[in-house]
Design a protein around this motif. Structure first.
Motif, mmCIF file in Angstrom:
data_model
loop_
_atom_site.group_PDB
_atom_site.id
_atom_site.type_symbol
_atom_site.label_atom_id
_atom_site.label_comp_id
_atom_site.label_asym_id
_atom_site.label_seq_id
_atom_site.Cartn_x
_atom_site.Cartn_y
_atom_site.Cartn_z
ATOM 1 N N LYS A 12 0.875 -1.168 0.000
ATOM 2 C CA LYS A 12 0.000 0.000 0.000
ATOM 3 C C LYS A 12 0.917 1.223 0.000
ATOM 4 O O LYS A 12 1.692 1.416 0.936
ATOM 5 N N VAL A 13 0.828 2.028 -1.058
ATOM 6 C CA VAL A 13 1.766 3.132 -1.248
ATOM 7 C C VAL A 13 1.008 4.448 -1.353
ATOM 8 O O VAL A 13 0.054 4.571 -2.119
ATOM 9 N N THR A 14 1.457 5.433 -0.571
ATOM 10 C CA THR A 14 0.910 6.779 -0.618
ATOM 11 C C THR A 14 2.065 7.754 -0.813
ATOM 12 O O THR A 14 3.063 7.696 -0.093
ATOM 13 N N VAL A 15 1.934 8.630 -1.800
ATOM 14 C CA VAL A 15 2.933 9.675 -2.017
ATOM 15 C C VAL A 15 2.416 10.965 -1.394
ATOM 16 O O VAL A 15 1.267 11.352 -1.605
ATOM 17 N N ILE A 16 3.277 11.618 -0.630
ATOM 18 C CA ILE A 16 2.970 12.924 -0.058
ATOM 19 C C ILE A 16 3.327 13.947 -1.138
ATOM 20 O O ILE A 16 4.504 14.223 -1.384
ATOM 21 N N SER A 17 2.302 14.493 -1.800
ATOM 22 C CA SER A 17 2.536 15.314 -2.998
ATOM 23 C C SER A 17 3.372 16.560 -2.729
ATOM 24 O O SER A 17 4.147 16.980 -3.598
ATOM 25 N N ASP A 18 3.254 17.152 -1.552
ATOM 26 C CA ASP A 18 4.073 18.325 -1.254
ATOM 27 C C ASP A 18 5.365 17.938 -0.531
ATOM 28 O O ASP A 18 6.072 18.792 -0.005
ATOM 29 N N GLY A 19 5.698 16.652 -0.583
ATOM 30 C CA GLY A 19 6.944 16.148 -0.010
ATOM 31 C C GLY A 19 7.869 15.585 -1.070
ATOM 32 O O GLY A 19 8.814 14.873 -0.760
ATOM 33 N N ILE A 20 7.577 15.903 -2.337
ATOM 34 C CA ILE A 20 8.451 15.477 -3.433
ATOM 35 C C ILE A 20 8.869 16.706 -4.232
ATOM 36 O O ILE A 20 8.192 17.734 -4.230
ATOM 37 N N THR A 21 9.979 16.582 -4.910
ATOM 38 C CA THR A 21 10.441 17.631 -5.812
ATOM 39 C C THR A 21 11.210 16.968 -6.943
ATOM 40 O O THR A 21 11.318 15.745 -6.998
ATOM 41 N N SER A 22 11.727 17.775 -7.844
ATOM 42 C CA SER A 22 12.485 17.267 -8.970
ATOM 43 C C SER A 22 13.328 18.388 -9.549
ATOM 44 O O SER A 22 13.012 19.567 -9.346
ATOM 45 N N TYR A 23 14.370 18.021 -10.260
ATOM 46 C CA TYR A 23 15.159 19.058 -10.932
ATOM 47 C C TYR A 23 14.318 19.755 -11.993
ATOM 48 O O TYR A 23 14.553 20.898 -12.342
ATOM 49 N N ASP A 24 13.295 19.067 -12.517
ATOM 50 C CA ASP A 24 12.356 19.656 -13.476
ATOM 51 C C ASP A 24 10.971 19.653 -12.831
ATOM 52 O O ASP A 24 10.195 18.721 -12.995
ATOM 53 N N LYS A 25 10.674 20.698 -12.094
ATOM 54 C CA LYS A 25 9.415 20.777 -11.338
ATOM 55 C C LYS A 25 8.183 20.757 -12.236
ATOM 56 O O LYS A 25 7.096 20.413 -11.787
ATOM 57 N N ARG A 26 8.345 21.071 -13.514
ATOM 58 C CA ARG A 26 7.214 21.043 -14.448
ATOM 59 C C ARG A 26 6.665 19.632 -14.631
ATOM 60 O O ARG A 26 5.532 19.455 -15.051
ATOM 61 N N LYS A 27 7.446 18.623 -14.317
ATOM 62 C CA LYS A 27 7.022 17.236 -14.516
ATOM 63 C C LYS A 27 6.352 16.613 -13.303
ATOM 64 O O LYS A 27 5.908 15.475 -13.357
ATOM 65 N N ILE A 28 6.268 17.343 -12.198
ATOM 66 C CA ILE A 28 5.711 16.757 -10.975
ATOM 67 C C ILE A 28 4.250 16.361 -11.153
ATOM 68 O O ILE A 28 3.862 15.252 -10.762
ATOM 69 N N ASP A 29 3.420 17.207 -11.761
ATOM 70 C CA ASP A 29 2.012 16.842 -11.972
ATOM 71 C C ASP A 29 1.886 15.581 -12.820
ATOM 72 O O ASP A 29 1.061 14.706 -12.537
ATOM 73 N N GLU A 30 2.706 15.479 -13.848
ATOM 74 C CA GLU A 30 2.718 14.288 -14.706
ATOM 75 C C GLU A 30 3.093 13.045 -13.892
ATOM 76 O O GLU A 30 2.503 11.981 -14.047
ATOM 77 N N MET A 31 4.061 13.185 -12.991
ATOM 78 C CA MET A 31 4.492 12.064 -12.159
ATOM 79 C C MET A 31 3.402 11.663 -11.167
ATOM 80 O O MET A 31 3.185 10.474 -10.941
ATOM 81 N N LEU A 32 2.694 12.639 -10.603
ATOM 82 C CA LEU A 32 1.608 12.309 -9.680
ATOM 83 C C LEU A 32 0.542 11.478 -10.386
ATOM 84 O O LEU A 32 0.029 10.506 -9.822
ATOM 85 N N LYS A 33 0.232 11.816 -11.628
ATOM 86 C CA LYS A 33 -0.736 11.032 -12.417
ATOM 87 C C LYS A 33 -0.187 9.636 -12.677
ATOM 88 O O LYS A 33 -0.917 8.640 -12.611
ATOM 89 N N TYR A 34 1.104 9.532 -12.978
ATOM 90 C CA TYR A 34 1.747 8.239 -13.209
ATOM 91 C C TYR A 34 1.669 7.372 -11.951
ATOM 92 O O TYR A 34 1.345 6.191 -12.018
ATOM 93 N N TYR A 35 1.964 7.963 -10.795
ATOM 94 C CA TYR A 35 1.909 7.203 -9.544
ATOM 95 C C TYR A 35 0.503 6.647 -9.320
ATOM 96 O O TYR A 35 0.332 5.471 -8.993
ATOM 97 N N GLU A 36 -0.499 7.501 -9.496
ATOM 98 C CA GLU A 36 -1.895 7.068 -9.311
ATOM 99 C C GLU A 36 -2.256 5.951 -10.277
ATOM 100 O O GLU A 36 -2.897 4.979 -9.896
#
Length: 99
Positions: free
Chosen positions: A59-83
């Motif tokens: 059972k995996v939960t990502v804390i969305s405001d607890g992640i970052t990236s060198y390319d912050k524009r891709k974070i929303d895309e990654m959140l969709k991928y995780y889901e």
């Protein structure tokens, strides 16, 4: 600057946290099957760990405001991928207010 609250510290040399044998042994021995994920590289280490943990039926939960990236524009895309791969997405406030 990190406050150490446990002696259970695991090192990894690959993106997927489950590749750390000591970590994998620890969670197996302690029957841990639920994880809250944060991390500094949403499109590499976090992505690989989330994918592999979901594949292993944790059972995996990502804390969305607890992640970052060198390319912050891709974070929303990654959140969709995780889901899409079976992960739940919440904010830190949602986690704290759910208890």
């Amino acid at each position: 600057d990190m406050k150490i609250v446990s002696n259970n510290i695991f090192e990894k040399s690959k993106g997927n946290a489950l590749t750390s044998e000591n970590f994998a042994d620890f969670i197996r021995k302690n029957e841990i099957n639920e994880f809250y994920i944060t991390g500094a590289d949403a499109i590499a280490c976090v992505k690989s760990t989330v994918f592999n943990m979901c594949r292993e039926n944790f059972k995996v939960t990502v804390i969305s405001d607890g992640i970052t990236s060198y390319d912050k524009r891709k974070i929303d895309e990654m959140l969709k991928y995780y889901e899409k791969n079976g992960c739940k997405i919440i904010t830190m406030n949602e986690l704290l207010n759910s208890e």
